[in-house]
Design a protein around this motif. Sequence first.
Motif, PDB file in Angstrom:
ATOM      1  N   GLU A  49       0.827  -1.210   0.000  1.00 32.97           N
ATOM      2  CA  GLU A  49       0.000   0.000   0.000  1.00 32.97           C
ATOM      3  C   GLU A  49       0.861   1.260   0.000  1.00 32.97           C
ATOM      4  O   GLU A  49       0.591   2.214  -0.744  1.00 32.97           O
ATOM      5  N   SER A 101      -7.050  13.262  -2.572  1.00 31.28           N
ATOM      6  CA  SER A 101      -8.161  12.309  -2.459  1.00 31.28           C
ATOM      7  C   SER A 101      -7.742  10.949  -2.991  1.00 31.28           C
ATOM      8  O   SER A 101      -7.050  10.845  -4.000  1.00 31.28           O
ATOM      9  N   SER A 102      -8.217   9.921  -2.314  1.00 33.92           N
ATOM     10  CA  SER A 102      -7.939   8.553  -2.749  1.00 33.92           C
ATOM     11  C   SER A 102      -8.766   8.244  -3.984  1.00 33.92           C
ATOM     12  O   SER A 102      -9.958   8.533  -4.020  1.00 33.92           O
ATOM     13  N   GLY A 104      -9.767   5.356  -5.105  1.00 31.04           N
ATOM     14  CA  GLY A 104     -10.685   4.231  -4.951  1.00 31.04           C
ATOM     15  C   GLY A 104     -11.655   4.364  -3.806  1.00 31.04           C
ATOM     16  O   GLY A 104     -12.707   3.724  -3.796  1.00 31.04           O
ATOM     17  N   ASN A 105     -11.325   5.169  -2.833  1.00 34.81           N
ATOM     18  CA  ASN A 105     -12.159   5.316  -1.640  1.00 34.81           C
ATOM     19  C   ASN A 105     -12.409   6.791  -1.381  1.00 34.81           C
ATOM     20  O   ASN A 105     -11.567   7.626  -1.683  1.00 34.81           O
ATOM     21  N   PRO A 106     -13.551   7.103  -0.791  1.00 36.71           N
ATOM     22  CA  PRO A 106     -13.746   8.499  -0.409  1.00 36.71           C
ATOM     23  C   PRO A 106     -12.791   8.850   0.739  1.00 36.71           C
ATOM     24  O   PRO A 106     -12.469   8.016   1.564  1.00 36.71           O
ATOM     25  N   GLY A 107     -12.303  10.049   0.728  1.00 36.21           N
ATOM     26  CA  GLY A 107     -11.406  10.470   1.792  1.00 36.21           C
ATOM     27  C   GLY A 107      -9.980  10.640   1.295  1.00 36.21           C
ATOM     28  O   GLY A 107      -9.674  10.428   0.126  1.00 36.21           O
ATOM     29  N   PHE A 109      -5.883  10.247   0.697  1.00 39.16           N
ATOM     30  CA  PHE A 109      -4.962   9.160   0.365  1.00 39.16           C
ATOM     31  C   PHE A 109      -3.927   9.125   1.479  1.00 39.16           C
ATOM     32  O   PHE A 109      -2.812   9.628   1.351  1.00 39.16           O
ATOM     33  N   ALA A 111      -3.009   6.694   5.400  1.00 40.41           N
ATOM     34  CA  ALA A 111      -3.386   5.587   6.286  1.00 40.41           C
ATOM     35  C   ALA A 111      -2.309   5.362   7.329  1.00 40.41           C
ATOM     36  O   ALA A 111      -1.157   5.765   7.169  1.00 40.41           O
TER      37      ALA A 111
END
Length: 158
Positions: A49, A101-102, A104-107, A109, A111
């Motif tokens: 990731e 922004s990611s 593939g996902n909201p929110g 990029f 983690a």
Amino acid sequence: MKMKFHKVNNGFTLVEMIVTLVLIGILAAVAIPRLFDTDAFKSRGFFDEVVNAARYGQKLAVASGCPVEFRITNGVGNNGRYGLFQRLNSCISGPYTRAVSSPGNPGPFAASPPGGVSLSAVPVTEIVFDSRGGASAGMTVTVDDLSFSIIAESGYVD
């Protein structure tokens, strides 16, 4: 005339059974715990990731023409973090405060590593990819015992 009876073997001998049980015991003792140890899977997954985040940051900088900052916070579990950031209002000046922004996902990029997984970067913890894809500095990122490097100037993620 005498009839001959042939003995038919329909099973294992005692020696074959013991050898089979010993082999199953060895497999159970060595292989099965590895299958149920999820720490190695979590570590490798998070490593992949982070590598992909660095590559995405470089590609985004080239595609958008605006620099992208790749930032690492050293730590274990929720104390560590990675993220991609761009300048708030323009590509030319200002601090890198707007989270990318990611795709593939909201929110954002960004983690944190899963529990027990460590994340660290040396000698710097943040680099900037420019519009040519080059990196402002070199960086080696380590997730547990796996590591990759970002080459200064070229921005190559190795």
